[in-house]
Design a protein around this motif. Structure first.
Motif, PDB file in Angstrom:
ATOM      1  N   ALA A  16       0.829  -1.205   0.000  1.00  0.00           N
ATOM      2  CA  ALA A  16       0.000   0.000   0.000  1.00  0.00           C
ATOM      3  C   ALA A  16       0.864   1.255   0.000  1.00  0.00           C
ATOM      4  O   ALA A  16       0.533   2.247  -0.668  1.00  0.00           O
ATOM      5  CB  ALA A  16      -0.935  -0.010   1.209  1.00  0.00           C
ATOM      6  N   GLY A  20       0.683   3.820  -2.916  1.00  0.00           N
ATOM      7  CA  GLY A  20       0.218   5.147  -2.533  1.00  0.00           C
ATOM      8  C   GLY A  20       1.198   6.243  -2.909  1.00  0.00           C
ATOM      9  O   GLY A  20       0.805   7.296  -3.416  1.00  0.00           O
ATOM     10  N   GLU A  55      -4.395   4.662  -0.263  1.00  0.00           N
ATOM     11  CA  GLU A  55      -3.405   3.604  -0.051  1.00  0.00           C
ATOM     12  C   GLU A  55      -2.385   3.999   1.011  1.00  0.00           C
ATOM     13  O   GLU A  55      -1.960   3.154   1.808  1.00  0.00           O
ATOM     14  CB  GLU A  55      -2.727   3.243  -1.366  1.00  0.00           C
ATOM     15  CG  GLU A  55      -3.659   2.495  -2.305  1.00  0.00           C
ATOM     16  CD  GLU A  55      -2.982   2.021  -3.575  1.00  0.00           C
ATOM     17  OE1 GLU A  55      -1.740   1.953  -3.612  1.00  0.00           O
ATOM     18  OE2 GLU A  55      -3.701   1.727  -4.540  1.00  0.00           O
ATOM     19  N   PHE A  82      -9.455  -2.273   2.673  1.00  0.00           N
ATOM     20  CA  PHE A  82      -8.511  -2.655   1.628  1.00  0.00           C
ATOM     21  C   PHE A  82      -9.099  -3.767   0.755  1.00  0.00           C
ATOM     22  O   PHE A  82      -8.841  -3.814  -0.447  1.00  0.00           O
ATOM     23  CB  PHE A  82      -7.174  -3.091   2.233  1.00  0.00           C
ATOM     24  CG  PHE A  82      -6.024  -2.966   1.279  1.00  0.00           C
ATOM     25  CD1 PHE A  82      -5.355  -1.767   1.133  1.00  0.00           C
ATOM     26  CD2 PHE A  82      -5.608  -4.053   0.522  1.00  0.00           C
ATOM     27  CE1 PHE A  82      -4.294  -1.650   0.247  1.00  0.00           C
ATOM     28  CE2 PHE A  82      -4.556  -3.949  -0.357  1.00  0.00           C
ATOM     29  CZ  PHE A  82      -3.892  -2.738  -0.502  1.00  0.00           C
ATOM     30  N   TYR A 108      -3.332  -9.742  -2.880  1.00  0.00           N
ATOM     31  CA  TYR A 108      -3.475  -8.665  -1.893  1.00  0.00           C
ATOM     32  C   TYR A 108      -4.825  -8.753  -1.189  1.00  0.00           C
ATOM     33  O   TYR A 108      -4.915  -8.545   0.018  1.00  0.00           O
ATOM     34  CB  TYR A 108      -3.333  -7.293  -2.551  1.00  0.00           C
ATOM     35  CG  TYR A 108      -2.021  -7.072  -3.259  1.00  0.00           C
ATOM     36  CD1 TYR A 108      -0.845  -7.697  -2.845  1.00  0.00           C
ATOM     37  CD2 TYR A 108      -1.945  -6.219  -4.358  1.00  0.00           C
ATOM     38  CE1 TYR A 108       0.353  -7.485  -3.496  1.00  0.00           C
ATOM     39  CE2 TYR A 108      -0.752  -5.995  -5.009  1.00  0.00           C
ATOM     40  CZ  TYR A 108       0.394  -6.629  -4.585  1.00  0.00           C
ATOM     41  OH  TYR A 108       1.579  -6.411  -5.243  1.00  0.00           O
TER      42      TYR A 108
END
Length: 127
Positions: A16, A20, A55, A82, A108
């Motif tokens: 993440a 991000g 994220e 998420f 994920y």
């Protein structure tokens, strides 16, 4: 089990964080030029940056609440959020025929489900 959940949270937080940072700070046209990033050219710059901020928030939310013992219930809540983000990613990549990335998103997604299940259930920080 607790160790496995911490490792999963660390791995997912790293994913993440990288996603991000790239979505927040790398120009959309640069992201779109890379394999799997073509979807960024189909949406606005603000949308891509918003996903990047989400994220980055997820990266923090998967680790910091438990590590600092401040509202640790936010760890499984973040993992559940998420999960929703990965469902959107799977749909987006699936529509574009980028099935390799759908598989990555499934991985994920699975990590996030494991964290949410484990931290809401058997390895809850509150129990």
């Amino acid at each position: 089990m607790n160790l496995a959940l911490w490792i999963a949270a660390g791995l997912l937080a790293a994913v993440a964080l990288v996603g991000g940072v790239s979505k927040t700070f790398v120009p959309r046209q640069t992201l779109g030029a890379h394999d799997g990033g073509g979807w960024t050219l189909d949406v606005s710059d603000g949308f891509v940056k918003s996903l990047g901020v989400l994220e980055l928030s997820a990266a923090a939310g998967l680790i910091l609440p438990a590590a600092l013992d401040i509202a640790p219930v936010m760890v499984p809540v973040t993992a559940a959020c998420f999960v929703l983000l990965m469902i959107g990613a799977m749909i987006t990549h699936g529509r574009r025929g980028e099935f390799r990335y759908v598989g990555l998103n499934v991985a994920y997604f699975s990590l996030a489900v494991f964290i949410a299940w484990g931290r809401f259930g058997p390895e809850s920080f509150t129990g």
